[in-house]
Design a protein around this motif. Structure first.
Motif, PDB file in Angstrom:
ATOM      1  N   GLN A   6     -30.542  -8.752 -44.348  1.00  0.00           N
ATOM      2  CA  GLN A   6     -30.881  -9.624 -43.221  1.00  0.00           C
ATOM      3  C   GLN A   6     -32.055 -10.533 -43.558  1.00  0.00           C
ATOM      4  OE1 GLN A   6     -31.461  -7.280 -39.684  1.00  0.00           O
ATOM      5  NE2 GLN A   6     -29.275  -6.901 -39.408  1.00  0.00           N
ATOM      6  N   LYS A   7     -33.054 -10.000 -44.213  1.00  0.00           N
ATOM      7  CA  LYS A   7     -34.201 -10.824 -44.599  1.00  0.00           C
ATOM      8  C   LYS A   7     -33.796 -11.902 -45.586  1.00  0.00           C
ATOM      9  CE  LYS A   7     -38.896 -10.609 -46.473  1.00  0.00           C
ATOM     10  NZ  LYS A   7     -39.969  -9.723 -47.005  1.00  0.00           N
ATOM     11  N   ALA A   8     -32.909 -11.562 -46.530  1.00  0.00           N
ATOM     12  CA  ALA A   8     -32.486 -12.514 -47.557  1.00  0.00           C
ATOM     13  C   ALA A   8     -31.706 -13.679 -46.972  1.00  0.00           C
ATOM     14  CB  ALA A   8     -31.645 -11.799 -48.615  1.00  0.00           C
ATOM     15  N   VAL A   9     -30.971 -13.437 -45.876  1.00  0.00           N
ATOM     16  CA  VAL A   9     -30.130 -14.499 -45.290  1.00  0.00           C
ATOM     17  C   VAL A   9     -30.708 -15.058 -43.999  1.00  0.00           C
ATOM     18  CG1 VAL A   9     -28.055 -13.513 -46.342  1.00  0.00           C
ATOM     19  CG2 VAL A   9     -28.643 -12.899 -43.990  1.00  0.00           C
ATOM     20  N   ASN A  10     -31.853 -14.515 -43.572  1.00  0.00           N
ATOM     21  CA  ASN A  10     -32.546 -14.990 -42.365  1.00  0.00           C
ATOM     22  C   ASN A  10     -31.689 -14.836 -41.114  1.00  0.00           C
ATOM     23  OD1 ASN A  10     -35.031 -16.071 -41.351  1.00  0.00           O
ATOM     24  ND2 ASN A  10     -33.987 -18.012 -40.972  1.00  0.00           N
ATOM     25  N   ARG A  11     -31.026 -13.687 -41.015  1.00  0.00           N
ATOM     26  CA  ARG A  11     -30.167 -13.388 -39.857  1.00  0.00           C
ATOM     27  C   ARG A  11     -30.481 -11.964 -39.411  1.00  0.00           C
ATOM     28  NH1 ARG A  11     -25.916 -15.711 -36.532  1.00  0.00           N
ATOM     29  NH2 ARG A  11     -24.748 -13.968 -35.667  1.00  0.00           N
ATOM     30  N   PHE A  12     -30.992 -11.813 -38.203  1.00  0.00           N
ATOM     31  CA  PHE A  12     -31.478 -10.517 -37.762  1.00  0.00           C
ATOM     32  C   PHE A  12     -30.805 -10.100 -36.463  1.00  0.00           C
ATOM     33  CE2 PHE A  12     -34.800 -12.757 -40.087  1.00  0.00           C
ATOM     34  CZ  PHE A  12     -35.144 -11.834 -41.066  1.00  0.00           C
ATOM     35  N   ASN A  13     -30.215  -8.917 -36.469  1.00  0.00           N
ATOM     36  CA  ASN A  13     -29.755  -8.257 -35.254  1.00  0.00           C
ATOM     37  C   ASN A  13     -29.663  -6.769 -35.552  1.00  0.00           C
ATOM     38  OD1 ASN A  13     -26.975 -10.319 -35.812  1.00  0.00           O
ATOM     39  ND2 ASN A  13     -27.037  -8.249 -36.624  1.00  0.00           N
ATOM     40  N   SER A  14     -30.266  -5.976 -34.693  1.00  0.00           N
ATOM     41  CA  SER A  14     -30.378  -4.549 -34.966  1.00  0.00           C
ATOM     42  C   SER A  14     -29.177  -3.779 -34.421  1.00  0.00           C
ATOM     43  CB  SER A  14     -31.659  -3.993 -34.338  1.00  0.00           C
ATOM     44  OG  SER A  14     -31.569  -4.021 -32.921  1.00  0.00           O
ATOM     45  N   VAL A  15     -29.014  -2.570 -34.925  1.00  0.00           N
ATOM     46  CA  VAL A  15     -27.975  -1.680 -34.424  1.00  0.00           C
ATOM     47  C   VAL A  15     -28.208  -1.416 -32.936  1.00  0.00           C
ATOM     48  CG1 VAL A  15     -26.938   0.607 -34.626  1.00  0.00           C
ATOM     49  CG2 VAL A  15     -27.679  -0.607 -36.682  1.00  0.00           C
TER      50      VAL A  15
ATOM     51  N   ASP B 198     -20.140   2.076 -41.323  1.00  0.00           N
ATOM     52  CA  ASP B 198     -20.342   3.316 -40.560  1.00  0.00           C
ATOM     53  C   ASP B 198     -20.904   2.998 -39.179  1.00  0.00           C
ATOM     54  OD1 ASP B 198     -19.497   4.920 -42.652  1.00  0.00           O
ATOM     55  OD2 ASP B 198     -21.528   5.322 -43.388  1.00  0.00           O
ATOM     56  N   GLN B 199     -21.904   2.122 -39.154  1.00  0.00           N
ATOM     57  CA  GLN B 199     -22.570   1.797 -37.895  1.00  0.00           C
ATOM     58  C   GLN B 199     -21.672   0.972 -36.973  1.00  0.00           C
ATOM     59  OE1 GLN B 199     -25.752   0.135 -40.278  1.00  0.00           O
ATOM     60  NE2 GLN B 199     -27.232   1.543 -39.350  1.00  0.00           N
ATOM     61  N   VAL B 200     -20.882   0.084 -37.563  1.00  0.00           N
ATOM     62  CA  VAL B 200     -19.960  -0.729 -36.760  1.00  0.00           C
ATOM     63  C   VAL B 200     -18.839   0.130 -36.193  1.00  0.00           C
ATOM     64  CG1 VAL B 200     -18.206  -2.541 -36.922  1.00  0.00           C
ATOM     65  CG2 VAL B 200     -20.478  -2.924 -37.892  1.00  0.00           C
ATOM     66  N   LEU B 201     -18.264   0.982 -37.023  1.00  0.00           N
ATOM     67  CA  LEU B 201     -17.143   1.795 -36.560  1.00  0.00           C
ATOM     68  C   LEU B 201     -17.564   2.776 -35.483  1.00  0.00           C
ATOM     69  CD1 LEU B 201     -15.340   2.407 -39.970  1.00  0.00           C
ATOM     70  CD2 LEU B 201     -14.469   1.110 -38.022  1.00  0.00           C
ATOM     71  N   ALA B 202     -18.822   3.165 -35.493  1.00  0.00           N
ATOM     72  CA  ALA B 202     -19.313   4.047 -34.430  1.00  0.00           C
ATOM     73  C   ALA B 202     -19.256   3.359 -33.073  1.00  0.00           C
ATOM     74  CB  ALA B 202     -20.749   4.485 -34.741  1.00  0.00           C
ATOM     75  N   LEU B 203     -19.247   2.020 -33.074  1.00  0.00           N
ATOM     76  CA  LEU B 203     -19.160   1.243 -31.835  1.00  0.00           C
ATOM     77  C   LEU B 203     -17.719   0.922 -31.461  1.00  0.00           C
ATOM     78  CD1 LEU B 203     -22.127  -1.189 -32.541  1.00  0.00           C
ATOM     79  CD2 LEU B 203     -22.128   0.828 -31.057  1.00  0.00           C
ATOM     80  N   ALA B 204     -16.770   1.221 -32.354  1.00  0.00           N
ATOM     81  CA  ALA B 204     -15.324   1.088 -32.077  1.00  0.00           C
ATOM     82  C   ALA B 204     -14.925  -0.277 -31.550  1.00  0.00           C
ATOM     83  CB  ALA B 204     -14.873   2.180 -31.112  1.00  0.00           C
ATOM     84  N   PRO B 205     -15.230  -1.372 -32.278  1.00  0.00           N
ATOM     85  CA  PRO B 205     -14.771  -2.685 -31.806  1.00  0.00           C
ATOM     86  C   PRO B 205     -13.251  -2.767 -31.781  1.00  0.00           C
ATOM     87  CG  PRO B 205     -15.524  -2.819 -34.084  1.00  0.00           C
ATOM     88  CD  PRO B 205     -15.893  -1.449 -33.593  1.00  0.00           C
ATOM     89  N   ASP B 206     -12.734  -3.628 -30.907  1.00  0.00           N
ATOM     90  CA  ASP B 206     -11.283  -3.798 -30.825  1.00  0.00           C
ATOM     91  C   ASP B 206     -10.750  -4.613 -32.000  1.00  0.00           C
ATOM     92  OD1 ASP B 206     -10.791  -2.699 -27.991  1.00  0.00           O
ATOM     93  OD2 ASP B 206     -12.444  -4.116 -27.728  1.00  0.00           O
TER      94      ASP B 206
END
Length: 461
Positions: free
Chosen positions: A184-193, A232-240
């Motif tokens: 995230q720091k390398a690409v300047n895009r930040f959003n937390s779990v 792992d973190q994304v699948l824990a949120l079960a997106p459609d």
């Protein structure tokens, strides 16, 4: 089409992973030109009205608070929120122009806001944009349309998610990209779990129909292990739905990418390992591999559309409403009205000047011939359904498929020998080993590829 098993064949990938179009349209945008006349537009609008096809509306919001160094979108980086005010006024003006020229009684089955960052706008501004759209066009009031927008999770609160649902949006696309702090720091895009989790819960609380999450592989400092951790973190949120985009490093075309440390970019072989891991993981978790970089749960509308043979591609990727004419508004936006593509000015100064003069902001476009429409039908069937029934094309266009496409079928012979597809005199079926290389298969039917030898496309994988 039944869901085929996916096969990873490294030898075939090495052989066929060339550069090529993504086929969000056919002909592709490099073929657009500035010779479109007012008569072309008038006649296309008349044909659209006569067809009584439903409408799809796209609004481009180009602004972002900060720049993401990987980005290849048409965007304007500014923290000055006042810049959105005159832009919205011109956007409303453009929408009124179109509403005066087309039959607006037709239902709007699909609505999409993209960017940039649509949620750069305040909730009040987004409310005004939706109200203006409703005042001009026939939006559904029963939640039956597919009304979606893209969000940057770091710029949105759970209250905003609920406010957008009240406006009529029922699908969200979250641009996550990666959860790893170093990436995230390398690409300047930040959003937390934590931020994404809160937004996902808020969206489910108010019954959004579908939640989509976007990831990118091939960014600086990524590894198979780090991408697996993000999954792992994304699948824990079960997106459609889930999209896994390949980062294409082309700083000669997108200057902002020069801010990335090229030494930290993963090697091509490691990128393929990331993709292999991710596809294997997602399919084992029960996601349907829709094609290219898209995945969906079996009960999601995208997967159901593919199973029913109704999947489509447009400028937002795979879509479920291919029966609509697309009206696109805003800087750089691309409409498709009957057999005519129209693209607005890419520079906001030109877009503003046209509307301030009372003129259309269209800069260029493309009027499809019957051959273009025929080839588009073939390519869309292959890239969406992974199979093609010659009889359907023959009936629709009045041709003998094998005679008309003799050269293309000959070009497919080596791919058949390599196990990418099966080819009979009546049908093409893409095999599991060919699904990842579908863009290369489609290129056999692209009449403009020989003239595009110098055109720089991203790699197929």
């Amino acid at each position: 089409m039944t869901q085929a098993a996916f096969t990873w064949d490294q030898d075939l990938i090495d052989r066929y992973d060339l550069s090529g179009p993504r086929y969000t349209s056919y002909p592709t945008a490099p073929q657009f030109h500035n010779l479109i006349s007012e008569q072309d537009i008038h006649q296309a609008l008349a044909r659209s009205d006569a067809s009584q096809r439903p409408l799809s509306i796209y609004c481009h919001i180009p602004f972002c608070d900060t720049v993401c160094y990987y980005c290849a979108c048409n965007k304007i980086i500014t923290a000055n929120k006042a810049r959105a005010v005159p832009y919205l006024e011109r956007l409303f003006r453009e929408m009124r122009q179109m509403a005066e020229r087309i039959d607006v009684s037709r239902p709007v089955d699909q609505l999409h806001w993209g960017g940039g960052t649509p949620t750069y706008l305040s909730l009040e501004q987004m409310t005004a944009l939706m109200q203006h759209t409703r005042s001009l066009f026939n939006l559904h009031n029963d939640d039956s349309g597919e009304y979606a927008l893209e969000i940057h999770p770091a710029s949105v609160t759970p209250a905003t998610i609920k406010g957008l649902r009240a406006l009529g949006f029922n699908r969200l696309s979250m641009g996550i990209q990666d959860f790893d702090a170093r990436v995230q720091k390398a690409v300047n895009r930040f959003n937390s779990v934590e931020e994404v989790t809160a937004l996902t819960r808020a969206a489910r609380d108010v019954d959004y129909h579908s939640i989509s999450m976007d990831l990118i592989y091939g960014l600086p400092h990524q590894s198979v292990q780090s991408v697996s951790s993000t999954l792992d973190q994304v699948l824990a949120l079960a997106p459609d739905r889930l999209s896994l985009f390949n980062y294409a490093h082309m700083p000669h075309l997108f200057k902002v990418q020069k801010q990335l440390d090229e030494r930290a970019l993963p090697a091509a072989a490691e990128k393929l390992d990331m993709l292999h891991m991710a596809i294997d993981r997602l399919t084992r978790e029960g996601y349907v591999y829709i094609g290219m970089d898209h995945f969906a749960r079996p009960d999601d509308e995208l997967a159901r559309a593919q199973a029913a043979g109704q999947l489509h591609r447009n400028f937002q990727g795979y879509a479920t409403h291919g029966h609509c004419d697309l009206l696109a508004f805003g800087v750089s936006a691309i409409s498709q009205i009957d057999n005519l593509y129209l693209q607005n000015h890419k520079a906001i100064e030109d877009y503003d000047a046209a509307l301030d003069a009372g003129a259309s902001p269209v800069a260029k476009g493309f009027l499809m011939s019957q051959d273009d429409e025929l080839r588009k039908a073939v390519i869309m069937a292959l890239i969406c359904q992974f199979e093609l029934d010659f009889a359907r094309i023959e009936q629709q266009f009045g041709i003998q498929f094998n005679d008309y496409f003799g050269a293309a079928l000959a070009a497919l012979q080596p791919m058949q020998a390599d196990g990418l597809l099966s080819l009979t005199d009546r049908r093409i079926r893409v095999k599991p080993a060919g699904r990842l290389l579908i863009r290369r298969i489609c290129m056999a039917f692209d009449a403009y590829i020989p003239a595009n030898t110098e055109q720089r496309f991203s790699r197929i994988i």
